[in-house]
Scaffold this motif. Sequence first.
Motif, PDB file in Angstrom:
ATOM      1  N   UNK A 276     -22.352 -10.195 -22.368  1.00 24.03           N
ATOM      2  CA  UNK A 276     -22.476 -10.911 -23.650  1.00 24.03           C
ATOM      3  C   UNK A 276     -21.321 -10.652 -24.601  1.00 24.03           C
ATOM      4  N   UNK A 277     -20.655  -9.514 -24.430  1.00 20.78           N
ATOM      5  CA  UNK A 277     -19.529  -9.186 -25.307  1.00 20.78           C
ATOM      6  C   UNK A 277     -18.177  -9.574 -24.704  1.00 20.78           C
ATOM      7  N   UNK A 278     -18.194 -10.116 -23.490  1.00 20.34           N
ATOM      8  CA  UNK A 278     -16.960 -10.602 -22.898  1.00 20.34           C
ATOM      9  C   UNK A 278     -16.128  -9.572 -22.156  1.00 20.34           C
ATOM     10  N   UNK A 279     -16.706  -8.416 -21.834  1.00 22.31           N
ATOM     11  CA  UNK A 279     -15.932  -7.407 -21.099  1.00 22.31           C
ATOM     12  C   UNK A 279     -15.706  -7.822 -19.640  1.00 22.31           C
ATOM     13  N   UNK A 280     -16.615  -8.617 -19.098  1.00 19.82           N
ATOM     14  CA  UNK A 280     -16.446  -9.141 -17.737  1.00 19.82           C
ATOM     15  C   UNK A 280     -17.191 -10.460 -17.622  1.00 19.82           C
TER      16      UNK A 280
ATOM     17  N   UNK B  66     -14.634  -8.002  -7.390  1.00 19.45           N
ATOM     18  CA  UNK B  66     -15.369  -6.756  -7.220  1.00 19.45           C
ATOM     19  C   UNK B  66     -16.652  -6.812  -8.026  1.00 19.45           C
ATOM     20  N   UNK B  67     -17.686  -6.083  -7.613  1.00 16.17           N
ATOM     21  CA  UNK B  67     -18.998  -6.158  -8.253  1.00 16.17           C
ATOM     22  C   UNK B  67     -18.987  -5.816  -9.743  1.00 16.17           C
ATOM     23  N   UNK B  68     -19.787  -6.550 -10.486  1.00 18.26           N
ATOM     24  CA  UNK B  68     -19.819  -6.395 -11.939  1.00 18.26           C
ATOM     25  C   UNK B  68     -20.253  -5.012 -12.387  1.00 18.26           C
ATOM     26  N   UNK B  69     -21.094  -4.316 -11.576  1.00 21.50           N
ATOM     27  CA  UNK B  69     -21.550  -2.998 -12.021  1.00 21.50           C
ATOM     28  C   UNK B  69     -20.371  -2.026 -12.162  1.00 21.50           C
ATOM     29  N   UNK B  70     -19.323  -2.248 -11.361  1.00 19.62           N
ATOM     30  CA  UNK B  70     -18.124  -1.417 -11.497  1.00 19.62           C
ATOM     31  C   UNK B  70     -17.413  -1.731 -12.815  1.00 19.62           C
ATOM     32  N   UNK B  71     -17.420  -2.997 -13.210  1.00 18.75           N
ATOM     33  CA  UNK B  71     -16.844  -3.403 -14.491  1.00 18.75           C
ATOM     34  C   UNK B  71     -17.662  -2.817 -15.645  1.00 18.75           C
ATOM     35  N   UNK B  72     -18.979  -2.778 -15.464  1.00 15.25           N
ATOM     36  CA  UNK B  72     -19.849  -2.201 -16.501  1.00 15.25           C
ATOM     37  C   UNK B  72     -19.469  -0.743 -16.733  1.00 15.25           C
TER      38      UNK B  72
ATOM     39  N   UNK C 199     -23.752  -8.968  -5.348  1.00 14.72           N
ATOM     40  CA  UNK C 199     -22.711  -8.673  -6.321  1.00 14.72           C
ATOM     41  C   UNK C 199     -22.435  -9.903  -7.166  1.00 14.72           C
ATOM     42  N   UNK C 200     -22.040  -9.660  -8.401  1.00 11.76           N
ATOM     43  CA  UNK C 200     -21.452 -10.706  -9.221  1.00 11.76           C
ATOM     44  C   UNK C 200     -19.978 -10.353  -9.324  1.00 11.76           C
ATOM     45  N   UNK C 201     -19.171 -10.958  -8.449  1.00 15.80           N
ATOM     46  CA  UNK C 201     -17.739 -10.666  -8.449  1.00 15.80           C
ATOM     47  C   UNK C 201     -17.134 -11.133  -9.757  1.00 15.80           C
ATOM     48  N   UNK C 202     -16.457 -10.242 -10.458  1.00 11.79           N
ATOM     49  CA  UNK C 202     -16.099 -10.511 -11.845  1.00 11.79           C
ATOM     50  C   UNK C 202     -14.608 -10.412 -12.130  1.00 11.79           C
ATOM     51  N   UNK C 203     -14.277 -10.719 -13.376  1.00 10.89           N
ATOM     52  CA  UNK C 203     -12.909 -10.599 -13.858  1.00 10.89           C
ATOM     53  C   UNK C 203     -12.945 -10.025 -15.267  1.00 10.89           C
ATOM     54  N   UNK C 204     -11.966  -9.196 -15.593  1.00 11.54           N
ATOM     55  CA  UNK C 204     -11.887  -8.604 -16.921  1.00 11.54           C
ATOM     56  C   UNK C 204     -10.458  -8.217 -17.251  1.00 11.54           C
TER      57      UNK C 204
END
Length: 358
Positions: free
Chosen positions: A138-142, A106-112, A273-278
Motif C-alpha cells: 500500500x505504501x509503494x515499497x514493492x 523474486x517473492x514479495x516476502x523478501x521485499x517486505x 510467490x508474488x514476483x515483485x519490483x522495487x
Amino acid sequence: MSKKRWVSSVAVLAVAALLFTGCGSSGGNSGAAGDKTGQNAGAADKPQGKLTVYVGFQEDHAVAAIKKFTEDTGIEASMIRMSAGEILAKIRAEKDNPQADVWYGGPADTFVQAANEGLLQPYQSPVAEKIDAKYKDPDGYWTGVYVGAVGFASNKDFLAKKGVEAPRRWEDLLNPAFKGEIVMADPASSGTAYTAMYSVLKVMGSEEGGFDYLKKLHPQVQQYTTSGSAPGRMVGMGEAGVGILFAHDIIKYQEEGFDSLVLTVPEDGTGYETGSIGIIKNTKNEELAQKFVDWALSPAAQELGKTVGSFQNLTNPDAVGPEQALNLSDIRMVDYDVVEAGKERQRLIDKWSAEVKK
C-alpha cells in the motif's frame, strides 16, 4: 615585384581570407549553433545516466527485459541475476553505497523484509493503479509483476524404476522410495525455497507442525541448491527423482525439451510467490528507476516473459498471460500472508538452519 607590393598583396589576400572565413563562420556558426541547440534539446529529452538492475527471475527473461527496456525508453541499463535471498544480502551489504537502482523479480516476502530493514524506497507508480491490492504494498515499497505457485517436478524414468506415482500431497514426499532423491533450494538463498517452506507451515496448520514435517523431509533431500529453479533441471537430467520449485519453472523446462518431467501441484494446498519490483533506497538514478518500474508493470513488459519461456501468471489485468500458465483458480492455494511471511522470514530461516538443516 617589389617587397612593398608583395607585402601589400599578402595583406589583401589575408583580409580576403578573413572576410571569407568570417562569412563562412557566420553561416557555419549559425548552423553549428543551431545544431548544438538541437543536440542539447535532444540531450535534454534523452534520459541521462545508466541503471543497474538486480534480477531475481530466469536469466534469459532478464536479458530480454533489459534489452527491451532500453529499446523502449532509450535508457541504458545492465543487470545482474541472483536468487532473491542473494539479492537481499547484497543490497543489505551495499546499503551505505548502493551499487544498483532496481530490484526486479523474486517473492514479495523478501521485499517486505528489505522494506522493514530500510533498504527500499517507496514509489507509487501510476501503472500500479490497475493492479489488485493483494499484489502490491500500500505504501509503494514493492509491486507485483507476476504470480507463481509451488509445484513438484518428478522424473518419469525414476518413477517407473521405483514403481511409484508422482507425489500429489506434501506427505507423499516422505515415501521411503524418495529417500535421498528430493532436491530443493536453501531458504537462506532462495525465495522459491522460502515460499515452499512457509507454504508447508500453512498446510500443516502451525509452525510446530510444519517444522515437524520439515525435519522428516530432511533425510529425503539429496541436495539444497542455491538457485530455486535449479532442482527442475536436475530432475529433468535424471540427477534426482523429485524437485520442489515453482510450477512455471517446471513448465519452462518441459517446453525446453525435458520430456521426462512430470508436473504435479500439491492437492492439500500450495503457496505462491508474488514476483515483485522495487526501488533500492538511495539510488543515484531515482527518476530512471521510476521509469523502469512503470515500464515493468506495463502489459507489454509483462507479456515479454512468455516470448522467452517464462510462464508465470501476470498481475496487470490488461496483459495477456501465457497459454501454458497454470489456472490458479484450479489450484488449492493456502492463505499466503505476504506481510507476515516477510516479517517472519529471517526468524524462520534461522530456525530452519538450526533445527532442520543443521
